[in-house]
Motif scaffolding. Structure first.
Motif, PDB file in Angstrom:
ATOM      1  N   ALA A 190       0.834  -1.210   0.000  1.00 14.11           N
ATOM      2  CA  ALA A 190       0.000   0.000   0.000  1.00 14.11           C
ATOM      3  C   ALA A 190       0.867   1.258   0.000  1.00 14.11           C
ATOM      4  N   PHE A 194       0.513   3.770  -3.128  1.00 16.72           N
ATOM      5  CA  PHE A 194      -0.206   5.023  -2.881  1.00 16.72           C
ATOM      6  C   PHE A 194       0.653   6.113  -2.246  1.00 16.72           C
ATOM      7  N   ILE A 215     -11.401   7.825  -5.026  1.00 21.34           N
ATOM      8  CA  ILE A 215     -10.876   6.850  -4.070  1.00 21.34           C
ATOM      9  C   ILE A 215      -9.350   6.843  -4.119  1.00 21.34           C
ATOM     10  N   TYR A 218      -8.020   9.917  -2.453  1.00 26.55           N
ATOM     11  CA  TYR A 218      -8.122   9.789  -0.994  1.00 26.55           C
ATOM     12  C   TYR A 218      -6.986   8.914  -0.456  1.00 26.55           C
ATOM     13  N   LEU A 219      -6.749   7.780  -1.085  1.00 25.00           N
ATOM     14  CA  LEU A 219      -5.710   6.860  -0.615  1.00 25.00           C
ATOM     15  C   LEU A 219      -4.321   7.480  -0.729  1.00 25.00           C
ATOM     16  N   GLN A 220      -4.063   8.180  -1.817  1.00 26.40           N
ATOM     17  CA  GLN A 220      -2.757   8.814  -1.967  1.00 26.40           C
ATOM     18  C   GLN A 220      -2.525   9.862  -0.882  1.00 26.40           C
ATOM     19  N   GLN A 222      -3.800   9.765   2.151  1.00 29.22           N
ATOM     20  CA  GLN A 222      -3.597   9.067   3.425  1.00 29.22           C
ATOM     21  C   GLN A 222      -2.162   8.557   3.543  1.00 29.22           C
ATOM     22  N   PHE A 223      -1.683   7.896   2.525  1.00 30.81           N
ATOM     23  CA  PHE A 223      -0.353   7.294   2.615  1.00 30.81           C
ATOM     24  C   PHE A 223       0.733   8.345   2.441  1.00 30.81           C
TER      25      PHE A 223
END
Length: 228
Positions: A190, A194, A215, A218-220, A222-223
């Protein structure tokens, strides 16, 4: 003609043997203690300069602290404490390393790979759900091998394959892992997908994961925040 076939077979066998033995190279001396200070010179082996063996001492082969739990106060609830060549300089060229893995209740060591090492894991405390996924099979599938491990159980993760460990219990868990490289490396899936720097083009990931671009965005985020 028969001689040509024999020669071709010998070449193929030699190539196969060379690929089959691909791993950290065997040392040709007793040890090659890694140097962090390159100004002192020395032979460059496996990405490290080697200390003059006459200057080596017991401290070059020593690490203290694996009796202490790692800090698991993070989003995944686990902590890996590695003991590789950066922690023990004397591991240089020896093709082996170690790690302690601490888990909070329901803590996860996320899906990851070690590009240079097979891993063997033993559970010291708790109950872990572990598994690895194969490379593409002939039918295009990726098979999952998974097992519930209890105290004293051992499991092997083949080199380069995606694997994970998850604490299924209500209490902390502890495991130790041996790895067949002085510097096994780790690619946490992950984080790599990301949280890369710079980001992978969201259009690539949207197509790859077959999800809405929001989505991926959003994930990029977060990480990226976790790794910045």
């Amino acid at each position: 003609m028969q001689g040509a076939h024999l020669l071709l077979s010998s070449v193929i066998l030699a190539l196969a043997c060379s690929f089959a033995s691909a791993s950290d190279p065997d040392p040709v001396q007793d040890f090659c203690v890694a140097l962090n200070d390159t100004k002192t010179g020395g032979l460059f082996v496996n990405g490290k300069f080697c200390k003059d063996p006459k200057l080596a001492d017991a401290g070059d082969f020593f690490f203290s602290g694996l009796d202490k739990p790692g800090n698991t106060s993070n989003p995944v609830g686990s902590k890996v404490t590695p003991v590789a060549v950066n922690e023990i300089p004397g591991l240089n060229t020896l093709g082996i390393s170690l790690a302690r893995i601490d888990f909070l209740p329901y803590g996860l060591n996320p899906p990851h790979t070690h590009p240079r090492a097979t891993e063997i894991l033993v559970v010291v405390e708790g109950t872990l759900e572990v598994g690895f996924v194969t490379s593409n099979q002939q039918d295009g599938s990726n098979k999952l091998f998974t097992k519930i491990l209890n105290k004293g159980d051992v499991f092997v993760f083949p080199v380069g394959l995606i694997h994970f460990q998850f604490n299924r219990g209500h209490y902390n868990a502890l495991a130790f892992a041996g790895l067949s490289s002085q510097n096994p490396g780790v690619i946490t899936i992950a984080n790599a997908v990301f949280g890369s720097d710079p980001h992978i083009n969201p259009d690539v990931l949207t197509k790859a994961f077959q999800v809405d671009k929001n989505i991926i965005d959003y994930l990029q985020k977060q990480f990226w925040s976790d790794n910045s």
